[in-house]
Design a protein around this motif. Structure first.
Motif, PDB file in Angstrom:
ATOM      1  N   ALA A  80      -9.125  56.179  51.903  1.00 20.02           N
ATOM      2  CA  ALA A  80      -7.978  55.231  51.705  1.00 20.02           C
ATOM      3  C   ALA A  80      -8.180  54.060  52.332  1.00 20.02           C
ATOM      4  N   LYS A  81      -8.685  53.945  53.520  1.00 23.01           N
ATOM      5  CA  LYS A  81      -8.990  52.706  54.186  1.00 23.01           C
ATOM      6  C   LYS A  81      -9.859  51.572  53.035  1.00 23.01           C
ATOM      7  N   PHE A  82     -10.500  52.208  52.277  1.00 31.07           N
ATOM      8  CA  PHE A  82     -11.365  51.232  51.237  1.00 31.07           C
ATOM      9  C   PHE A  82     -10.604  51.303  49.844  1.00 31.07           C
ATOM     10  N   LEU A  83     -10.124  52.353  49.483  1.00 30.84           N
ATOM     11  CA  LEU A  83      -9.536  52.499  48.293  1.00 30.84           C
ATOM     12  C   LEU A  83      -8.143  52.934  48.464  1.00 30.84           C
ATOM     13  N   PRO A  84      -7.081  52.041  48.705  1.00 32.20           N
ATOM     14  CA  PRO A  84      -5.674  52.423  49.177  1.00 32.20           C
ATOM     15  C   PRO A  84      -5.093  53.202  48.035  1.00 32.20           C
ATOM     16  N   ALA A  85      -5.428  53.305  46.697  1.00 29.78           N
ATOM     17  CA  ALA A  85      -4.754  54.222  45.710  1.00 29.78           C
ATOM     18  C   ALA A  85      -4.910  55.747  46.183  1.00 29.78           C
ATOM     19  N   LEU A  86      -5.811  56.037  46.951  1.00 32.02           N
ATOM     20  CA  LEU A  86      -5.938  57.233  47.367  1.00 32.02           C
ATOM     21  C   LEU A  86      -5.418  57.730  48.966  1.00 32.02           C
ATOM     22  N   ALA A  87      -4.240  56.946  49.134  1.00 33.53           N
ATOM     23  CA  ALA A  87      -3.673  57.240  50.448  1.00 33.53           C
ATOM     24  C   ALA A  87      -2.849  58.359  50.486  1.00 33.53           C
ATOM     25  N   LYS A  88      -2.349  58.766  49.353  1.00 33.78           N
ATOM     26  CA  LYS A  88      -1.254  59.819  49.293  1.00 33.78           C
ATOM     27  C   LYS A  88      -1.876  61.010  48.391  1.00 33.78           C
ATOM     28  N   GLN A  89      -2.924  61.520  48.816  1.00 29.45           N
ATOM     29  CA  GLN A  89      -3.632  62.881  47.953  1.00 29.45           C
ATOM     30  C   GLN A  89      -2.815  63.973  47.873  1.00 29.45           C
ATOM     31  N   THR A  90      -2.647  64.698  47.053  1.00 25.57           N
ATOM     32  CA  THR A  90      -1.957  66.015  47.073  1.00 25.57           C
ATOM     33  C   THR A  90      -3.265  66.883  46.579  1.00 25.57           C
ATOM     34  N   VAL A  91      -2.880  68.147  46.959  1.00 27.60           N
ATOM     35  CA  VAL A  91      -3.750  69.429  46.739  1.00 27.60           C
ATOM     36  C   VAL A  91      -3.165  70.597  46.046  1.00 27.60           C
ATOM     37  N   LEU A  92      -3.598  71.348  45.044  1.00 21.64           N
ATOM     38  CA  LEU A  92      -3.103  72.275  44.556  1.00 21.64           C
ATOM     39  C   LEU A  92      -2.667  73.253  45.394  1.00 21.64           C
ATOM     40  N   ALA A  93      -1.548  73.549  45.268  1.00 20.21           N
ATOM     41  CA  ALA A  93      -1.130  74.878  46.165  1.00 20.21           C
ATOM     42  C   ALA A  93      -1.957  76.013  46.296  1.00 20.21           C
ATOM     43  N   ASN A  94      -2.092  76.472  45.056  1.00 22.66           N
ATOM     44  CA  ASN A  94      -3.185  77.658  44.667  1.00 22.66           C
ATOM     45  C   ASN A  94      -4.006  77.472  43.709  1.00 22.66           C
ATOM     46  N   PRO A  95      -5.071  76.838  43.705  1.00 23.20           N
ATOM     47  CA  PRO A  95      -5.971  76.607  42.759  1.00 23.20           C
ATOM     48  C   PRO A  95      -6.270  77.616  41.511  1.00 23.20           C
ATOM     49  N   PHE A  96      -6.121  78.982  41.973  1.00 25.40           N
ATOM     50  CA  PHE A  96      -6.256  79.941  40.992  1.00 25.40           C
ATOM     51  C   PHE A  96      -5.356  80.661  40.342  1.00 25.40           C
TER      52      PHE A  96
END
Length: 197
Positions: A80-96
């Motif tokens: 995110a230092k270089f690509l600010p759009a990625l500053a607030k990433q989320t993660v699937l709570a349970n991918p499966f």
């Protein structure tokens, strides 16, 4: 500028991997200042024809390490230092469990994560997670009819699509062969202020 003794160590190491059935064979070439200083085909016929995939990955990785060496970026730098759009990433709570529920990323993805494929990214065509595949479709990175769409996007569109999609794994937690190098290419463009090509 290279040690002939050390170059001789390459073949036995590769041969051991072949003997242990870790790889079927290898073609190894080392260049120094544009000249071939070591070349060997180990476990394959000299005139064998085979397909080589993902050759951009080693080039992007070497360029990244050159930029680290030159002090232009650090392995611990957040993407995110270089690509600010990625500053607030989320993660699937349970991918499966096929749920699209997400949680905040515990920490941001780093350059190091991208280099070692522990970024939380995946490939839609390889993932076993239906929720992740759908997230990549929704973000415009993949199409069931056309397959990978990320290759047709501009760098800016790619970053926008990565920002829309959750990660499959928490950054740094899980190795998965992925779009990490593609995103690393976008980082290098931002750092170098010119297109990757």
């Amino acid at each position: 500028g290279l040690s002939a003794e050390r170059l001789k160590r390459i073949r036995p190491v590769i041969q051991k991997e072949i003997d242990n059935k870790q790889m079927p064979g290898a073609v190894v070439m080392v260049l120094r200042k544009g000249a071939v200083v070591f070349s060997d085909d180990i476990g394959v016929k000299h005139d064998a024809i085979f397909r080589a995939y993902s050759m951009t990955k080693p080039m992007v990785s070497v360029l990244a390490m050159m930029m680290v060496e030159e002090g232009q970026l650090q392995l611990a730098d957040p993407v995110a230092k270089f690509l600010p759009a990625l500053a607030k990433q989320t993660v699937l709570a349970n991918p499966f469990d096929n749920s699209t529920a997400t949680v905040p990323a515990v920490r941001g993805t780093t350059v190091h994560d991208l280099l070692r494929h522990t970024s939380g990214l995946t490939y839609a065509e390889f993932t076993r997670s239906a929720a992740m595949k759908q997230a990549y479709i929704d973000a415009g990175l993949f199409s069931l009819e056309m397959g990978p769409k990320w290759i047709t996007l501009t760098p800016e569109q790619q970053v926008e699509a990565f920002a829309k999609a959750p990660l499959q794994w928490q950054p740094g937690s899980t190795w998965e062969y992925s779009l990490s190098t593609d995103l690393l290419g976008r980082v290098l463009e931002a750092v170098g202020k010119k297109p990757l090509s």
